[in-house]
Design an enzyme around this catalytic site. Structure first.
Site, PDB file in Angstrom:
ATOM      1  NE  ARG A  43      51.738  25.841  53.211  1.00  0.00           N
ATOM      2  CZ  ARG A  43      52.431  26.870  52.726  1.00  0.00           C
ATOM      3  NH1 ARG A  43      53.727  26.897  52.793  1.00  0.00           N
ATOM      4  NH2 ARG A  43      51.797  27.875  52.197  1.00  0.00           N
ATOM      5  NE  ARG A  82      53.091  38.812  52.076  1.00  0.00           N
ATOM      6  CZ  ARG A  82      53.008  37.533  52.404  1.00  0.00           C
ATOM      7  NH1 ARG A  82      53.973  36.967  53.099  1.00  0.00           N
ATOM      8  NH2 ARG A  82      51.950  36.839  52.071  1.00  0.00           N
TER       9      ARG A  82
HETATM   10  P1  AP5 Z   1      54.145  30.687  50.833  1.00  0.00           P
HETATM   11  O1  AP5 Z   1      54.850  31.674  50.007  1.00  0.00           O
HETATM   12  O2  AP5 Z   1      54.915  29.740  51.665  1.00  0.00           O
HETATM   13  O3  AP5 Z   1      53.054  31.467  51.682  1.00  0.00           O
HETATM   14  P2  AP5 Z   1      52.507  31.267  53.175  1.00  0.00           P
HETATM   15  O4  AP5 Z   1      52.912  30.056  53.915  1.00  0.00           O
HETATM   16  O5  AP5 Z   1      51.059  31.469  53.008  1.00  0.00           O
HETATM   17  O6  AP5 Z   1      53.247  32.304  53.980  1.00  0.00           O
HETATM   18  P3  AP5 Z   1      53.545  33.788  53.569  1.00  0.00           P
HETATM   19  O7  AP5 Z   1      54.723  33.827  52.659  1.00  0.00           O
HETATM   20  O8  AP5 Z   1      52.284  34.440  53.130  1.00  0.00           O
HETATM   21  O9  AP5 Z   1      53.895  34.413  54.996  1.00  0.00           O
HETATM   22  P4  AP5 Z   1      55.215  34.298  55.870  1.00  0.00           P
HETATM   23  O10 AP5 Z   1      54.937  33.393  57.031  1.00  0.00           O
HETATM   24  O11 AP5 Z   1      56.406  33.998  55.042  1.00  0.00           O
HETATM   25  O12 AP5 Z   1      55.255  35.779  56.424  1.00  0.00           O
HETATM   26  P5  AP5 Z   1      56.200  37.014  55.999  1.00  0.00           P
HETATM   27  O13 AP5 Z   1      57.552  36.852  56.574  1.00  0.00           O
HETATM   28  O14 AP5 Z   1      56.076  37.280  54.538  1.00  0.00           O
HETATM   29  O15 AP5 Z   1      53.186  29.812  49.891  1.00  0.00           O
HETATM   30  C1  AP5 Z   1      52.385  30.423  48.928  1.00  0.00           C
HETATM   31  C2  AP5 Z   1      51.575  29.369  48.202  1.00  0.00           C
HETATM   32  O16 AP5 Z   1      52.469  28.442  47.541  1.00  0.00           O
HETATM   33  C3  AP5 Z   1      50.676  28.485  49.064  1.00  0.00           C
HETATM   34  O17 AP5 Z   1      49.430  29.089  49.327  1.00  0.00           O
HETATM   35  C4  AP5 Z   1      50.562  27.256  48.166  1.00  0.00           C
HETATM   36  O18 AP5 Z   1      49.680  27.509  47.097  1.00  0.00           O
HETATM   37  C5  AP5 Z   1      51.942  27.116  47.606  1.00  0.00           C
HETATM   38  N1  AP5 Z   1      52.845  26.325  48.447  1.00  0.00           N
HETATM   39  C6  AP5 Z   1      53.952  26.747  49.119  1.00  0.00           C
HETATM   40  N2  AP5 Z   1      54.534  25.738  49.766  1.00  0.00           N
HETATM   41  C7  AP5 Z   1      53.774  24.641  49.503  1.00  0.00           C
HETATM   42  C8  AP5 Z   1      53.866  23.298  49.908  1.00  0.00           C
HETATM   43  N3  AP5 Z   1      54.848  22.849  50.713  1.00  0.00           N
HETATM   44  N4  AP5 Z   1      52.920  22.432  49.462  1.00  0.00           N
HETATM   45  C9  AP5 Z   1      51.919  22.857  48.636  1.00  0.00           C
HETATM   46  N5  AP5 Z   1      51.785  24.116  48.227  1.00  0.00           N
HETATM   47  C10 AP5 Z   1      52.705  25.012  48.652  1.00  0.00           C
HETATM   48  O19 AP5 Z   1      55.472  38.209  56.819  1.00  0.00           O
HETATM   49  C11 AP5 Z   1      54.190  38.669  56.447  1.00  0.00           C
HETATM   50  C12 AP5 Z   1      54.093  40.193  56.636  1.00  0.00           C
HETATM   51  O20 AP5 Z   1      54.175  40.490  58.031  1.00  0.00           O
HETATM   52  C13 AP5 Z   1      55.236  40.989  55.962  1.00  0.00           C
HETATM   53  O21 AP5 Z   1      54.701  42.203  55.510  1.00  0.00           O
HETATM   54  C14 AP5 Z   1      56.232  41.241  57.107  1.00  0.00           C
HETATM   55  O22 AP5 Z   1      56.965  42.453  56.903  1.00  0.00           O
HETATM   56  C15 AP5 Z   1      55.303  41.340  58.317  1.00  0.00           C
HETATM   57  N6  AP5 Z   1      55.901  40.805  59.544  1.00  0.00           N
HETATM   58  C16 AP5 Z   1      56.673  39.695  59.675  1.00  0.00           C
HETATM   59  N7  AP5 Z   1      57.012  39.502  60.971  1.00  0.00           N
HETATM   60  C17 AP5 Z   1      56.410  40.499  61.673  1.00  0.00           C
HETATM   61  C18 AP5 Z   1      56.368  40.859  63.054  1.00  0.00           C
HETATM   62  N8  AP5 Z   1      57.007  40.109  63.987  1.00  0.00           N
HETATM   63  N9  AP5 Z   1      55.653  41.938  63.417  1.00  0.00           N
HETATM   64  C19 AP5 Z   1      54.982  42.682  62.488  1.00  0.00           C
HETATM   65  N10 AP5 Z   1      54.988  42.418  61.155  1.00  0.00           N
HETATM   66  C20 AP5 Z   1      55.698  41.334  60.759  1.00  0.00           C
HETATM   67 MG    MG Z   2      56.715  33.553  52.993  1.00  0.00          MG
END
Ligand code: AP5
Ligand code: MG
Length: 220
Positions: free
Chosen positions: A92, A128
């Site tokens: 990140r 979500r």
């Molecule tokens: P993390 O859990 O990694 O959250 P994020 O990167 O913000 O990503 P998300 O999990 O929110 O989204 P995603 O890309 O996985 O999408 P998803 O598949 O769920 O991190 C959370 C927190 O942890 C960070 O803010 C930070 O505080 C900390 N953290 C984590 N890693 C860190 C690091 N390396 N360093 C420091 N801090 C860290 O999909 C989203 C939604 O869209 C779902 O509802 C899904 O059903 C829908 N969807 C998915 N694909 C599609 C599509 N093609 N069309 C329509 N809908 C879709």
């Molecule tokens: Mg995720």
């Protein structure tokens, strides 16, 4: 350190990293390592570390590099009974990318960037829901559960992540746009970055990624 093929999934919050990682780990027999999931699990413990992590996540801030690196490296050093590893949510920061590079190199590594604009992201995240038991992901509009509030797969209760509220999403996106360009340039300069349009259907994205990996002979 491991020598397994590694797939790094990059993309903004809500771009579908978790959704794709779950599909790809089944299709490729790769172990899915989500730093967000590892941190959420740690944050549920009533320890000093757990409480500290929870504060960062709930405010949409990145957890400090030394915390995440320790947690991730412990997991990465475990012996996996799988053909490869998918990293979802790491790196990140450029510092994290460099630490990973120094520890594991980039041999056998492919980086996929899921490119989705902020407007779509916000709609995806607000709707979500995740299963508290098995982690399966739903979207109340695009991929709703059959029974409201219940997981289709295991019957577990669905919940909304505390960092999925709109003020926190704005903060998470700001951090993403600040931190990601140097990481993208880093992997571009090593010639291992593939950009995939993340505004397609979930199955079309999985198929695009698999086609790219097949071209690289990482998938038979
Ligand atoms: P993390 O859990 O990694 O959250 P994020 O990167 O913000 O990503 P998300 O999990 O929110 O989204 P995603 O890309 O996985 O999408 P998803 O598949 O769920 O991190 C959370 C927190 O942890 C960070 O803010 C930070 O505080 C900390 N953290 C984590 N890693 C860190 C690091 N390396 N360093 C420091 N801090 C860290 O999909 C989203 C939604 O869209 C779902 O509802 C899904 O059903 C829908 N969807 C998915 N694909 C599609 C599509 N093609 N069309 C329509 N809908 C879709
Ligand atoms: Mg995720």
């Amino acid at each position: 350190m491991h020598t397994l093929p590694t797939l790094i999934l990059l993309g903004p919050p809500g771009s579908g990293k978790g959704t794709q990682a779950k599909q790809l780990s089944k299709k490729l027999d790769y172990h899915h390592l989500s730093t967000g999931d590892l941190l959420r699990s740690e944050s549920q413990k009533e320890t000093v570390l757990g409480k500290k992590i929870r504060t960062y996540i709930d405010h949409g801030e990145l957890v400090p590099d030394e915390v995440i690196v320790n947690i991730l490296l412990v997991s990465m050093c475990s012996r996996f009974n799988s053909s490869g590893i998918i990293l979802d949510g790491f790196p990140r920061t450029l510092h994290q990318a460099e630490l990973l590079y120094n520890k594991c190199g980039l041999e056998n590594t492919t980086v996929i960037l899921l490119d989705v604009n902020d407007e779509i992201i916000t709609k995806r995240i607000i709707w979500r829901r995740s299963c508290e038991q098995c982690g399966h992901l739903y979207h109340l509009k695009f991929h709703p559960p059959k029974i409201e509030g219940k997981c289709d797969l295991c019957g577990g209760k669905l919940f909304q992540r505390p960092d999925d509220l709109s003020a926190v999403i704005t903060k998470r996106l700001q951090i993403y746009h600040k931190e990601m360009p140097p990481i993208v340039n880093f992997y571009k300069s090593h010639g291992i970055l593939i950009i995939i349009r993340g505004d397609q259907s979930q199955t079309a994205i999985t198929a695009s990624i698999l086609a790219q990996l097949k071209g690289l002979k990482l998938e038979q």
